[in-house]
Scaffold this motif. Structure first.
Motif, mmCIF file in Angstrom:
data_model
loop_
_atom_site.group_PDB
_atom_site.id
_atom_site.type_symbol
_atom_site.label_atom_id
_atom_site.label_comp_id
_atom_site.label_asym_id
_atom_site.label_seq_id
_atom_site.Cartn_x
_atom_site.Cartn_y
_atom_site.Cartn_z
ATOM 1 N N ASP A 104 0.842 -1.204 0.000
ATOM 2 C CA ASP A 104 0.000 0.000 0.000
ATOM 3 C C ASP A 104 0.877 1.254 0.000
ATOM 4 N N SER A 105 0.262 2.424 -0.072
ATOM 5 C CA SER A 105 1.015 3.678 -0.192
ATOM 6 C C SER A 105 1.927 3.942 1.008
ATOM 7 N N ASP A 106 1.571 3.422 2.190
ATOM 8 C CA ASP A 106 2.419 3.579 3.372
ATOM 9 C C ASP A 106 3.550 2.558 3.410
ATOM 10 N N GLY A 107 3.447 1.530 2.610
ATOM 11 C CA GLY A 107 4.450 0.473 2.609
ATOM 12 C C GLY A 107 4.373 -0.425 3.827
ATOM 13 N N GLN A 108 3.239 -0.390 4.535
ATOM 14 C CA GLN A 108 3.088 -1.159 5.766
ATOM 15 C C GLN A 108 2.318 -2.460 5.586
ATOM 16 N N ASP A 109 1.555 -2.572 4.486
ATOM 17 C CA ASP A 109 0.731 -3.757 4.284
ATOM 18 C C ASP A 109 0.597 -4.025 2.783
ATOM 19 N N TRP A 110 0.141 -5.211 2.445
ATOM 20 C CA TRP A 110 -0.068 -5.567 1.050
ATOM 21 C C TRP A 110 -1.237 -4.789 0.472
ATOM 22 N N ASP A 111 -1.117 -4.387 -0.773
ATOM 23 C CA ASP A 111 -2.220 -3.779 -1.504
ATOM 24 C C ASP A 111 -2.961 -4.933 -2.185
ATOM 25 N N TYR A 112 -4.027 -5.392 -1.537
ATOM 26 C CA TYR A 112 -4.729 -6.593 -1.995
ATOM 27 C C TYR A 112 -5.278 -6.427 -3.412
ATOM 28 N N ASN A 113 -5.683 -5.214 -3.779
ATOM 29 C CA ASN A 113 -6.193 -4.982 -5.133
ATOM 30 C C ASN A 113 -5.105 -5.235 -6.188
ATOM 31 N N LYS A 114 -3.868 -4.840 -5.883
ATOM 32 C CA LYS A 114 -2.762 -5.107 -6.816
ATOM 33 C C LYS A 114 -2.482 -6.600 -6.883
ATOM 34 N N PHE A 169 -2.178 -11.715 -9.645
ATOM 35 C CA PHE A 169 -2.065 -13.142 -9.388
ATOM 36 C C PHE A 169 -3.442 -13.792 -9.316
ATOM 37 N N ASN A 170 -3.466 -15.102 -9.450
ATOM 38 C CA ASN A 170 -4.742 -15.787 -9.279
ATOM 39 C C ASN A 170 -5.153 -15.676 -7.815
ATOM 40 N N PRO A 171 -6.437 -15.826 -7.498
ATOM 41 C CA PRO A 171 -6.918 -15.585 -6.135
ATOM 42 C C PRO A 171 -6.200 -16.400 -5.057
ATOM 43 N N ALA A 172 -5.893 -17.660 -5.328
ATOM 44 C CA ALA A 172 -5.216 -18.486 -4.321
ATOM 45 C C ALA A 172 -3.820 -17.947 -4.025
ATOM 46 N N ASP A 173 -3.077 -17.553 -5.078
ATOM 47 C CA ASP A 173 -1.742 -16.997 -4.876
ATOM 48 C C ASP A 173 -1.812 -15.645 -4.182
ATOM 49 N N ALA A 174 -2.774 -14.806 -4.576
ATOM 50 C CA ALA A 174 -2.935 -13.494 -3.935
ATOM 51 C C ALA A 174 -3.211 -13.664 -2.447
ATOM 52 N N GLU A 175 -4.043 -14.635 -2.118
ATOM 53 C CA GLU A 175 -4.356 -14.907 -0.714
ATOM 54 C C GLU A 175 -3.113 -15.364 0.042
ATOM 55 N N ALA A 176 -2.350 -16.258 -0.565
ATOM 56 C CA ALA A 176 -1.130 -16.763 0.079
ATOM 57 C C ALA A 176 -0.113 -15.638 0.273
ATOM 58 N N ILE A 177 0.049 -14.786 -0.728
ATOM 59 C CA ILE A 177 0.984 -13.663 -0.622
ATOM 60 C C ILE A 177 0.538 -12.705 0.474
ATOM 61 N N SER A 178 -0.757 -12.441 0.536
ATOM 62 C CA SER A 178 -1.261 -11.482 1.533
ATOM 63 C C SER A 178 -1.037 -11.966 2.962
ATOM 64 N N ARG A 179 -0.831 -13.279 3.151
ATOM 65 C CA ARG A 179 -0.569 -13.815 4.493
ATOM 66 C C ARG A 179 0.899 -13.734 4.899
ATOM 67 N N ILE A 180 1.765 -13.347 3.959
ATOM 68 C CA ILE A 180 3.185 -13.207 4.291
ATOM 69 C C ILE A 180 3.348 -11.986 5.189
ATOM 70 N N LYS A 181 3.940 -12.214 6.352
ATOM 71 C CA LYS A 181 4.128 -11.133 7.319
ATOM 72 C C LYS A 181 5.215 -10.182 6.825
ATOM 73 N N LEU A 182 4.914 -8.912 6.873
ATOM 74 C CA LEU A 182 5.862 -7.891 6.450
ATOM 75 C C LEU A 182 6.676 -7.408 7.650
ATOM 76 N N PRO A 183 7.920 -6.958 7.436
ATOM 77 C CA PRO A 183 8.732 -6.480 8.560
ATOM 78 C C PRO A 183 8.128 -5.224 9.187
ATOM 79 N N ASN A 184 8.378 -5.059 10.478
ATOM 80 C CA ASN A 184 7.861 -3.889 11.200
ATOM 81 C C ASN A 184 8.553 -2.604 10.781
ATOM 82 N N ARG A 185 9.811 -2.699 10.457
ATOM 83 C CA ARG A 185 10.527 -1.482 10.051
ATOM 84 C C ARG A 185 10.771 -1.499 8.554
ATOM 85 N N ARG A 186 10.853 -0.348 7.981
ATOM 86 C CA ARG A 186 11.011 -0.198 6.526
ATOM 87 C C ARG A 186 12.445 -0.520 6.118
#
Length: 190
Positions: A21-31, A36-53
């Motif tokens: 997303d624009s803040d770089g803190q979470d995945w932009d699910y629309n992108k 990606f296909n829905p299953a891959d998009a779902e799997a990617i969205s579950r990947i935890k992002l680091p707390n610091r940039r």
């Protein structure tokens, strides 16, 4: 890094951060859904992002061509999965290419080279490989009924394969049975 190749064609996005997303803190699910296909998009969205940039960086060794390939990611993944003490993998550049060129340059009919390559990659149409793809109901060897019919079993461990080698020794100088051992995924090359 080149463009992402997705199920919807090539993308102009270059970095993982382009999927945030624009803040770089979470995945932009629309992108993600757009790429990606829905299953891959779902799997990617579950990947935890680091707390610091942190800036993006290339995490895998590139090929000599400078491009990222599945092969360049496969080798480190196999080392992580199997442990650091595992013998070299066949597609790694540390001398194993000599073994591969021995297969391809061997003075035998092309179908023997292809069979040897398939055997070394464990992609023969064995009962085990068909069972994994749900093409067989079981993976036991039809000849002996004792073990799973993987490539090693089919050509080495099955009693029928041993009997065939014994009969062949009457005409050819084959290595003794002690030389035919399973040492891991690259057993045949070693």
């Amino acid at each position: 890094m080149d463009h992402f190749n997705t199920h919807r064609g090539r993308s102009r996005l270059h970095w993982v951060s382009d999927l945030l997303d624009s803040d770089g803190q979470d995945w932009d699910y629309n992108k993600l859904i757009a790429m990606f296909n829905p299953a891959d998009a779902e799997a990617i969205s579950r990947i935890k992002l680091p707390n610091r940039r942190v800036d993006d960086f290339l995490a895998w060794q590139r090929e000599k061509s400078g491009r990222f390939t599945v092969r360049s990611a496969y080798n480190p993944a196999m080392i992580m999965h199997q442990g650091p003490d595992v013998t070299a993998f066949s597609s790694r550049p540390e001398g194993d290419r000599i073994l591969w060129s021995n297969i391809w340059n061997c003075q035998v009919p092309p179908k023997v080279r292809i069979f040897t390559w398939k055997l070394s990659r464990d992609i023969l149409p064995t009962k085990r490989n068909k069972f994994k793809r749900r093409l067989e109901l079981e993976d036991k060897c039809d000849l002996c009924g004792m073990e799973r019919e993987c490539s090693f079993h089919a050509v080495i461990n099955c009693q029928r394969a041993k009997q065939l080698r014994q009969a062949m020794r009457e005409h050819w100088n084959l290595p003794t049975e002690e030389h035919f051992i399973y040492t891991g995924p690259d057993w045949m090359l070693l």
